[in-house]
Scaffold this motif. Sequence first.
Motif, PDB file in Angstrom:
ATOM      1  N   VAL A  74       0.839  -1.201   0.000  1.00 42.72           N
ATOM      2  CA  VAL A  74       0.000   0.000   0.000  1.00 42.72           C
ATOM      3  C   VAL A  74       0.873   1.250   0.000  1.00 42.72           C
ATOM      4  O   VAL A  74       0.581   2.232  -0.693  1.00 42.72           O
ATOM      5  N   ASN A  75       1.963   1.221   0.761  1.00 45.11           N
ATOM      6  CA  ASN A  75       2.861   2.372   0.793  1.00 45.11           C
ATOM      7  C   ASN A  75       3.442   2.653  -0.595  1.00 45.11           C
ATOM      8  O   ASN A  75       3.545   3.804  -1.023  1.00 45.11           O
ATOM      9  N   GLN A  76       3.800   1.594  -1.320  1.00 43.44           N
ATOM     10  CA  GLN A  76       4.318   1.769  -2.677  1.00 43.44           C
ATOM     11  C   GLN A  76       3.261   2.374  -3.589  1.00 43.44           C
ATOM     12  O   GLN A  76       3.563   3.209  -4.448  1.00 43.44           O
ATOM     13  N   GLU A  77       2.004   1.965  -3.401  1.00 45.28           N
ATOM     14  CA  GLU A  77       0.927   2.513  -4.216  1.00 45.28           C
ATOM     15  C   GLU A  77       0.685   3.979  -3.883  1.00 45.28           C
ATOM     16  O   GLU A  77       0.442   4.803  -4.780  1.00 45.28           O
ATOM     17  N   LEU A  78       0.749   4.325  -2.597  1.00 41.83           N
ATOM     18  CA  LEU A  78       0.609   5.727  -2.198  1.00 41.83           C
ATOM     19  C   LEU A  78       1.689   6.580  -2.868  1.00 41.83           C
ATOM     20  O   LEU A  78       1.417   7.679  -3.363  1.00 41.83           O
ATOM     21  N   GLN A  79       2.904   6.071  -2.868  1.00 44.50           N
ATOM     22  CA  GLN A  79       3.997   6.827  -3.490  1.00 44.50           C
ATOM     23  C   GLN A  79       3.802   6.956  -4.998  1.00 44.50           C
ATOM     24  O   GLN A  79       4.140   7.995  -5.586  1.00 44.50           O
ATOM     25  N   ALA A  80       3.234   5.924  -5.612  1.00 40.31           N
ATOM     26  CA  ALA A  80       2.966   6.000  -7.044  1.00 40.31           C
ATOM     27  C   ALA A  80       1.951   7.099  -7.359  1.00 40.31           C
ATOM     28  O   ALA A  80       1.990   7.707  -8.435  1.00 40.31           O
ATOM     29  N   GLY A  84       1.211  10.931   0.576  1.00 41.34           N
ATOM     30  CA  GLY A  84       1.999  10.609   1.763  1.00 41.34           C
ATOM     31  C   GLY A  84       3.399  11.186   1.691  1.00 41.34           C
ATOM     32  O   GLY A  84       3.678  12.109   0.927  1.00 41.34           O
ATOM     33  N   TRP A  85       4.269  10.617   2.499  1.00 43.68           N
ATOM     34  CA  TRP A  85       5.677  11.025   2.530  1.00 43.68           C
ATOM     35  C   TRP A  85       6.521   9.846   2.064  1.00 43.68           C
ATOM     36  O   TRP A  85       6.476   8.774   2.691  1.00 43.68           O
TER      37      TRP A  85
END
Length: 315
Positions: A74-80, A84-85
Motif C-alpha cells: 500500500v505504501n508503494q501505491e501511495l507513493q505511485a 503521503g511522505w
Amino acid sequence: MLAGGVGGSKFTLGVRSALARRGAPEATVVVNTGDDLWLSGVRLQPDVDSIVYALAGASDTVRGWGRAGDTERVNQELQAWGAGWPWFTLGDLDLGTHLARTGWLREGLTPTQVIERMSQRWPLGARLLPMTDAEVDTRVVLEDGSDLHFQEWWTRHRAALAPARFENPGISSAAPAPGVVEAIADADVVLVAPSNPVVSIGPILAVPGIGPALQATSARVVGVSPIIGGRVVRGMADVCLAAIGVETSAAAVAAHYGSRGSRGLLDAWLVAEEDAALAPAVSALGIDAVVAPLWMTDAEASASIVDAALGAAGL
C-alpha cells in the motif's frame, strides 16, 4: 509510568515482567502523543503503537518500529500516486491499525476510547492512557523561524536541521486524558521511562494538570536515565537536549527534571554503572541516586532495571 518511543516500549515490557513476578497489579502507562500526526488522511500515534505492538509481541524488533512481518504494498501505491511522505513508510499491517483508529475517531470516539478498544485485541498486561485527548502534535522550530512536524524533522532529516525550540501548539488549553490524574494520585510508584526527555517525556509534563498531580501524589517518582556513559542509547536525543541547553549526561538530565522537593519531578534517579561517578552530583540536587546496569538488552534485563527502580521507591 510516563513513557514514549522505543525506549518507553522496551521499558514497558520490563515493567510488565517485573510486576508479574511480584504478583502486583498491572501498570498504567501514560503515553506521549506529541508524536501524533495526520498523514494520507489517517491518524498516526507512533508512540502508542510502539508500546501496543511491544506488549502484544507484534513489534518489529529488527527495525525497532512497526509490525513484525509487515509488507509495504500500500505504501508503494501511495507513493505511485504522489501521496503521503516517500521517506515515511507505512506498513500494510500498520496501516490497518491507522485506518481502524481513524474510523473510530470519525465515529466520535476519543483517543482514550480508541486505545481502550485497541487493547481488547491483545492481552497487553498493562493499561494504556494517552497523555491527553487533544491534538497537540510536536512542531520543531528551526533557527530561521520556519517550522515542521517533528516526524519530518526526525525521520526525513535525521535531526540534522538545527532546532531552536520544540512546540506543542494548543497544549496550554489541553487537559489530561480521563484517568491520568487519578492514576498518578493512586499510584504505588511513578516511573519515568528512559525515553527522550524533551520530545517524549516533555510533552506529557507540559499538559496542564499533570505536573501538579505529580507534585501531589504520595507515591515516589523514580526516573531512569536515557543517557549511558555520556551518550544517548538510541535516536537523536542529544540534539534535542542541546536545543534546550541541557548537556548530554545523566546528571544534567536529572537536573533538567529537578528534585520533587524543589518543585521538580524526581525523588530518585537511576544512573548507569558507567556513570557512577555522577551519582554525587545527582544526590546534590536532592535526588536519590541509584547506580544500576541500564542496558535494556532483553526483557529480563529491562525487568531487572525496573526491580532497581521499584527498590528505589521502597517496594
